[in-house]
Design a protein around this motif. Structure first.
Motif, short mmCIF file in Angstrom:
data_model
loop_
_atom_site.label_atom_id
_atom_site.label_comp_id
_atom_site.label_asym_id
_atom_site.label_seq_id
_atom_site.Cartn_x
_atom_site.Cartn_y
_atom_site.Cartn_z
N MET A 115 102.27 -26.08 25.78
CA MET A 115 103.00 -26.79 24.57
C MET A 115 103.90 -25.82 23.93
O MET A 115 103.52 -24.83 23.53
N THR A 116 105.09 -26.30 23.57
CA THR A 116 106.13 -25.60 22.98
C THR A 116 105.59 -25.55 21.48
O THR A 116 105.05 -26.49 21.05
N ALA A 118 107.79 -26.61 19.33
CA ALA A 118 108.02 -27.90 18.53
C ALA A 118 107.06 -29.07 18.80
O ALA A 118 106.70 -29.95 18.01
N ASP A 152 115.38 -21.36 16.19
CA ASP A 152 115.65 -21.32 17.60
C ASP A 152 114.47 -21.10 18.36
O ASP A 152 114.48 -21.15 19.69
N ASN A 155 111.58 -24.02 21.03
CA ASN A 155 111.22 -24.34 22.42
C ASN A 155 110.48 -23.36 23.10
O ASN A 155 110.53 -23.27 24.56
N ARG A 156 110.00 -22.25 22.46
CA ARG A 156 109.19 -21.46 23.16
C ARG A 156 107.70 -21.66 22.95
O ARG A 156 107.38 -22.59 22.65
N TYR A 157 107.06 -20.97 23.77
CA TYR A 157 105.61 -21.22 24.12
C TYR A 157 104.94 -20.22 23.18
O TYR A 157 105.37 -19.04 23.04
N HIS A 159 102.65 -18.19 23.66
CA HIS A 159 102.29 -16.50 24.25
C HIS A 159 103.76 -15.65 23.88
O HIS A 159 103.30 -14.41 23.99
N THR B 5 111.44 -32.30 24.25
CA THR B 5 111.35 -31.74 22.89
C THR B 5 112.73 -30.77 22.88
O THR B 5 112.35 -29.66 23.08
N ARG B 314 103.05 -19.21 30.85
CA ARG B 314 102.65 -17.76 30.68
C ARG B 314 103.16 -16.74 31.75
O ARG B 314 103.65 -15.70 31.55
#
Lengths: 352, 318
Positions: A115-116, A118, A152, A155-157, A159, B5, B314
């Motif tokens: 999941m991101t 957000a 910003d 939207n990242r994950y 990891h 999202t 990943r």
């Protein structure tokens, strides 16, 4: 000393027991139980931080999880903000989840890798609010600002973040629903020292800003000294001492607390060298088969005969300073010099 | 990981990332193109290609058209019986091989996809339920063991004998056997998926993010959909692609044994079965259906491989 009467109890835990059954044999019959948390009681006042310390395996985390009813508790009552949740079924409990949240130990494991950021932070909003997507995103951004994450990154994950940043994500998720009470389950244990300070300062800052109440579980005594208002010391599923921070660090009453405190390293080498450590021998007994009497009697440097047969009751030695030890059960008033008192009491009991 | 999202600063659909990663996986990309080509040709081919796959020529045409060799045979054997009208030749009763391959592919791929979908659905359902709900674990996994212990091919053969008539009456001869084969293959191949998924769910259930979701109050249904399923996607993807291959092969085996579709109804497996007697004289009759099965299965496996990588954030972007 804290002025207890004026402050409202937000969380009241009474006689909480969390026993995990052990099944063994061919028929998988119940042959015993691990007494991870065995009859503990404490209160957390509104706006304070209660530190919960103890060595690994003593039931700290289980206690934290049981208080939030992530487990079905064996016995006891947990009252949060006047609502008894100890025996509530999970369906009803769901409605009260927004007021109590948790920050987890391993920031890597506590975030869903698929999941991101957000979505992770907005999960509580999805579950408990009817906000539109736009409002949800606005709230997520607001939370990210609050915990010091760049918008910003939404939207990242997980990891793609460092440990400290991940823990901030976890904190943002816990804050999403404006909880009153947050259980911090060793939130800093998996972080390196410079990041620990950042995260702890963030937690303190948020507490001041939002009036949060923390149950701060840790094995790091110096960190607990920094953040906690009161400290509970656990040993083998029981709270052995509960006291305001300064009192606990200045005059530890229970021999286990003394031993724990003497193990804290001091940055000043001259102090460090002169320090007398209380070295405990032996291992922690198995929580599935705790010793008779006081749980600490197998390792206590001040063990007495009575300790091996009778479980000590908790006594209030000074206002707000509780301990469960036979050294203090006979005389509830203590002189400042506790070693003298201990010696006196020891001979007292040996004479009996 | 599907819905929007999207940050206002960075409106980027996550499926775009998936697509980017998928494209960068060479094998998967070419596999996907090949698979699409196969599907397009088996769907559109019979519409364009003039020969009827089941038409048996009569009279003098029969003698003239039967046992025709593929057109390329002329390269080394000038006396071979070839015709541009039948580029892959004809079989022993004069039916056009290419036409049979094309319409046979329709059935084989349809059986593969449908049976895979069914077995995947069953396997995932059983696996997730058994892994997530401790109470159901024992009974569901014993059921899985029971199915694993069944001798599948004899079971399918008996089932075909028993139910062919009934289903043919309801869905028509081809439709009935299609339903029967899809259901049989689906119901006899979900066990591996179930076991793998259960194992993964068991491990996943102890992770802290599940506990975190529980502390938020996420109910079981959404816990499974939001947290468990996306994280067991990898083994499911692998099972899916292997499942298509397995289903095509099982169908071929059934047709090969003569228990699948009616004799005049072409599938890739049936083509192999029909050609086996004179394989030495006419090797092309086993070669082309065999190659079609192998390459389709291979391309699907590559697609699954790439999809699995693309769906894992990943690995993505590496």
């Amino acid at each position: 000393m804290l002025d207890d009467t004026a402050r409202r109890k937000l969380v009241e835990v009474k006689n909480l027991k969390m026993h995990f059954p052990i099944y063994s044999g061919v028929l998988r019959s119940r042959t015993g139980e691990v007494k991870a948390v065995d009859d503990i009681s404490f209160d957390v006042f509104e706006g304070e931080t209660l530190g919960l310390v103890g060595e690994s395996g003593c039931g700290k985390s289980t206690c934290g999880r049981a208080v939030l009813r992530l487990y079905d508790i064996t016995e006891g009552t947990v009252t949060i903000d006047g609502i008894e949740i100890g025996t509530m079924d999970q369906q009803t409990l769901r409605g009260y989840r927004p007021m109590m949240q948790m920050v987890f130990q391993d920031p890597q494991a506590s975030l869903n890798p698929r999941m991101t950021v957000a979505r992770i932070i907005s999960e509580p909003l999805e579950e408990h609010t009817d906000l539109s997507d736009v409002d949800k995103l606005a709230r997520v951004h607001e939370l990210m600002d609050a915990v010091g994450l760049n918008r910003d990154f939404a939207n990242r994950y997980p990891h793609e973040f460092s440990g400290g940043q991940r823990q901030r994500i976890g904190i943002a998720r816990a804050l999403a629903l404006n909880p009153k009470f947050i259980v911090c389950d060793e939130p800093i244990a998996a972080l390196d020292v410079s990041i620990q300070a950042q995260v702890v300062n963030l937690l303190e800052e948020l507490q001041d800003k939002l009036g949060l109440t923390y149950l701060f579980i840790s094995h790091d005594l110096s960190m607990v000294r920094h953040i906690a208002d009161r400290v509970a010391v656990m040993y083998l599923g029981k709270v052995v001492e509960l006291a305001p921070r300064d009192a606990l660090y200045a005059t530890p009453k229970h021999p286990y607390t003394e031993a724990l405190l003497s193990a804290v390293p001091d940055p000043d080498p001259s102090v460090e060298n002169r320090k007398e450590r209380v070295i405990l021998t032996g291992d922690v007994p198995s929580p599935s088969n705790p010793p008779q009497g006081c749980n600490f009697c197998t390792r206590c440097p001040k063990v007495m005969e009575i300790c091996k047969t009778v479980d000590p009751t908790t006594v209030e030695l000074a206002p707000g300073h509780f301990t469960a030890c036979h050294l203090y059960t006979q005389t509830t008033t203590m002189t400042a010099d506790n070693t003298v008192a201990q010696e006196a009491q020891k001979s007292d009991q040996q004479g009996e | 990981m599907t819905d929007a999202t999207l940050s206002r600063e960075k409106p980027r659909n996550q499926w775009l990332d998936v697509w980017d990663q998928f494209r960068s996986h060479g094998g998967a990309f070419w596999g996907a193109i090949f698979f699409l080509l196969v599907i397009l040709s088996v769907l559109l081919g019979p519409l364009i290609y003039p020969h009827d796959p089941t038409l048996v020529p009569t009279g003098r045409d029969f003698i003239r058209l039967k046992d025709m060799r593929p057109i390329y045979t002329a390269l080394w054997d000038s006396g071979a019986k070839v015709s541009w009208a039948h580029p892959l030749g004809t079989d022993q009763i004069g039916r056009d091989t290419l036409a049979r391959m094309l319409s046979g592919g329709q059935v084989s791929i349809a059986v593969g996809l449908a049976a895979m979908a069914l077995s995947l659905f069953l396997g995932t359902l059983v696996g997730v339920t058994a892994g997530y709900f401790k109470r159901l674990d024992g009974i569901l996994m014993r059921l899985t063991d029971l199915f694993l212990a069944l001798p599948l091919l004899p079971l399918i053969l008996v089932a075909v004998l028993l139910f062919r008539e009934v289903l043919s009456a309801t869905f028509g001869p081809e439709g009935g056997i299609f339903v029967l084969i899809v259901v049989l293959i689906g119901f006899t191949s979900w066990m591996q998926t179930a076991r793998i998924v259960r194992g993964d769910v068991l491990a996943l259930k102890e992770r802290e993010f599940i506990l975190a979701a529980r502390s938020i109050g996420t109910p079981n249904r959404r816990m499974i959909l939001r947290h468990i399923l996306p994280n067991v996607l990898s083994p499911i993807m692998v099972s899916a692609t292997l499942g298509i291959a397995q289903a095509i092969i099982t169908e071929s085996a059934l047709s090969f044994l003569g228990f699948g579709f009616p004799p005049d109804f072409p599938t890739w497996g049936r083509l192999l079965f029909d050609a086996i007697d004179r394989m030495v004289l006419y090797p092309e009759r086993v070669l082309w259906p065999g190659l079609a099965i192998s390459f389709t299965v291979l391309s699907v496996n590559y697609i699954g491989d790439g999809l699995r990588d693309a769906l894992d954030p990943r690995i993505r972007g590496r």
